[in-house]
Design a protein around this motif. Structure first.
Motif, PDB file in Angstrom:
ATOM      1  N   GLU A 293       0.827  -1.201   0.000  1.00 45.81           N
ATOM      2  CA  GLU A 293       0.000   0.000   0.000  1.00 45.81           C
ATOM      3  C   GLU A 293       0.865   1.256   0.000  1.00 45.81           C
ATOM      4  O   GLU A 293       1.932   1.289   0.616  1.00 45.81           O
ATOM      5  CB  GLU A 293      -0.921   0.003   1.230  1.00 45.81           C
ATOM      6  CG  GLU A 293      -2.147  -0.874   1.096  1.00 45.81           C
ATOM      7  CD  GLU A 293      -1.846  -2.357   1.200  1.00 45.81           C
ATOM      8  OE1 GLU A 293      -2.748  -3.172   0.933  1.00 45.81           O
ATOM      9  OE2 GLU A 293      -0.709  -2.729   1.560  1.00 45.81           O
ATOM     10  N   GLU A 294       0.366   2.293  -0.678  1.00 53.26           N
ATOM     11  CA  GLU A 294       1.049   3.587  -0.693  1.00 53.26           C
ATOM     12  C   GLU A 294       0.606   4.403   0.523  1.00 53.26           C
ATOM     13  O   GLU A 294      -0.465   4.174   1.083  1.00 53.26           O
ATOM     14  CB  GLU A 294       0.713   4.330  -1.985  1.00 53.26           C
ATOM     15  CG  GLU A 294       1.140   3.582  -3.250  1.00 53.26           C
ATOM     16  CD  GLU A 294       0.581   4.209  -4.498  1.00 53.26           C
ATOM     17  OE1 GLU A 294       0.957   5.354  -4.800  1.00 53.26           O
ATOM     18  OE2 GLU A 294      -0.257   3.553  -5.170  1.00 53.26           O
ATOM     19  N   ASP A 295       1.420   5.361   0.888  1.00 60.23           N
ATOM     20  CA  ASP A 295       1.129   6.189   2.057  1.00 60.23           C
ATOM     21  C   ASP A 295       0.169   7.304   1.661  1.00 60.23           C
ATOM     22  O   ASP A 295       0.519   8.482   1.621  1.00 60.23           O
ATOM     23  CB  ASP A 295       2.428   6.764   2.624  1.00 60.23           C
ATOM     24  CG  ASP A 295       2.229   7.412   3.988  1.00 60.23           C
ATOM     25  OD1 ASP A 295       1.082   7.397   4.491  1.00 60.23           O
ATOM     26  OD2 ASP A 295       3.209   7.925   4.549  1.00 60.23           O
ATOM     27  N   LEU A 296      -1.065   6.920   1.359  1.00 63.51           N
ATOM     28  CA  LEU A 296      -2.098   7.866   0.935  1.00 63.51           C
ATOM     29  C   LEU A 296      -3.117   8.037   2.055  1.00 63.51           C
ATOM     30  O   LEU A 296      -4.148   7.372   2.077  1.00 63.51           O
ATOM     31  CB  LEU A 296      -2.792   7.370  -0.343  1.00 63.51           C
ATOM     32  CG  LEU A 296      -1.905   7.131  -1.573  1.00 63.51           C
ATOM     33  CD1 LEU A 296      -2.747   6.627  -2.738  1.00 63.51           C
ATOM     34  CD2 LEU A 296      -1.154   8.397  -1.961  1.00 63.51           C
ATOM     35  N   GLY A 297      -2.804   8.872   3.002  1.00 57.99           N
ATOM     36  CA  GLY A 297      -3.723   9.087   4.110  1.00 57.99           C
ATOM     37  C   GLY A 297      -3.467   8.129   5.260  1.00 57.99           C
ATOM     38  O   GLY A 297      -2.771   7.124   5.127  1.00 57.99           O
TER      39      GLY A 297
END
Length: 367
Positions: free
Chosen positions: A268-272
């Motif tokens: 997962e990307e660090d989006l929020g």
């Protein structure tokens, strides 16, 4: 004979692949409760076979504000006219109906927050919609007494924000350590991603990384908002021979697929904050299937991988960097021997039986 107490469990999906809800329902059934699981039914939804009753509603709307409004209105009516001793709402999108029914009927309500809902990537660039969900959350969460969520970080955020105590029930499989032995012996390596195919899961980068990886296939098991977009990307990048989509699989089908993998991705990307503190069930599924993992450098996942030494941590989502991390995890035989041994031990320690203890501490008061 004493009447069994009934719990009505609500969730907005079609119940087919929601392993967390299924595990919770099964555990509560073993405790002696009578369970009724309520969700929705889509045109593509297969039939269900469960040990407990289910009720799936046919809804006119399938997404957006109209769907959430219709779902909660229909569930509210259903709950008002069905006997229940306890209500269990799964996630914020199912909470409103349960909250109102709980107040009207004076029935205890339990809340299972599967994620930090108001910080999901789908809401980050939609400030008006996000504010509506945050407003709903702020009106209900401070008044809830029985809550649990998926990790310590999200529990701490909710407590700091609303003063509401959340216990932690992680997404750990029921488990079958013997499944570790069912490994394939083919030459081509399998890189597996399983779960929702939505934005921020690192899947675009993983697909492009396959340009730099030989003798391996990326298998993407699941469905979601960007599946068609990713299929087009595979075609555009001419990677059809290296990337395969299985579509959505049932819990049983997925249990057969996962142990065949050589590496499990949770990138997962660090989006929020929801993704930053993610501790997805696929990570524990990989562990219980004896599959080494590659995870993003995010705190909750990193802590598990480092504690048990069961795989690699990726510090970049650039396709070339990701390809290097994947290749290292696939070909380093010395590390893989250690990881395989450690996975066996991790699977023995990370058990659903331990998570059940938390459920019992919450629900035993209602027996």
């Amino acid at each position: 004979m004493k009447r069994k107490k009934q719990i009505i469990v609500s969730v907005t999906n079609d119940l087919v692949s929601d392993n967390r809800v299924h595990k919770v329902c099964t555990s509560l059934e073993k405790m002696g409760f009578e369970i009724l699981l309520v969700g929705r039914k889509l045109k593509t939804s297969p039939e269900l076979t469960r040990t407990y009753p289910t009720h799936r509603m046919h809804l006119f709307f399938t997404q957006g504000a109209c769907f959430y409004a219709e779902y909660n209105f229909r569930v509210l009516l259903f709950l008002l006219f069905r006997k229940a001793d306890v209500l269990l709402a799964n996630d914020l999108d199912a909470l409103t109906a349960n909250y109102l029914a709980s107040k009207i009927k004076r029935v205890p309500l339990v809340y299972d927050s599967h994620e930090y809902f108001t910080e999901v990537p789908e809401l980050i660039d939609r400030p008006r919609v996000k504010k509506i969900w945050e407003w709903l959350e702020s009106k209900m969460l401070p008044n809830l007494k029985h809550c649990y969520t998926v990790c310590d970080s999200i529990a701490a955020i909710y407590h700091e924000k609303y003063g509401t105590a959340f216990k932690v029930v992680r997404n750990i499989p029921v488990g079958n350590v013997e499944s570790h032995k069912n490994k394939k012996s083919t030459q081509e390596k399998i890189i597996l991603y399983q779960g929702a195919i939505n934005i921020g899961r690192g899947l675009e980068q993983a697909i492009k990384a396959m340009h730099f990886i030989d003798d391996a296939q990326l298998v993407i098991a699941g469905d979601g908002d960007i599946k068609e977009q990713l299929e087009e990307l595979v075609s555009t990048e001419k990677l059809e021979n290296k990337v395969r989509f299985t579509g959505r699989l049932s819990i049983g089908e997925l249990a057969k697929l996962t142990p065949t993998a050589d590496l499990g991705l949770s990138i997962e990307e660090d989006l929020g904050l929801n993704y930053r503190f993610a501790l997805p069930n696929k990570l524990f599924d990989y562990i219980h299937a004896g599959v080494p993992v590659l995870v993003s450098n995010l705190p909750e996942m990193t802590a598990i991988v480092e504690e048990y030494n069961i795989g690699e941590i990726s510090h970049s989502h650039h396709p070339k960097d990701l390809a290097q991390s994947i290749s290292k995890a696939l070909i380093n035989s010395d590390k893989r021997i250690i990881w395989m041994e450690n996975l066996m031990q991790a699977a023995k320690e990370l058990t659903w039986k331990n998570e059940e203890k938390v459920l019992k501490s919450i629900f035993s008061a209602f027996l």
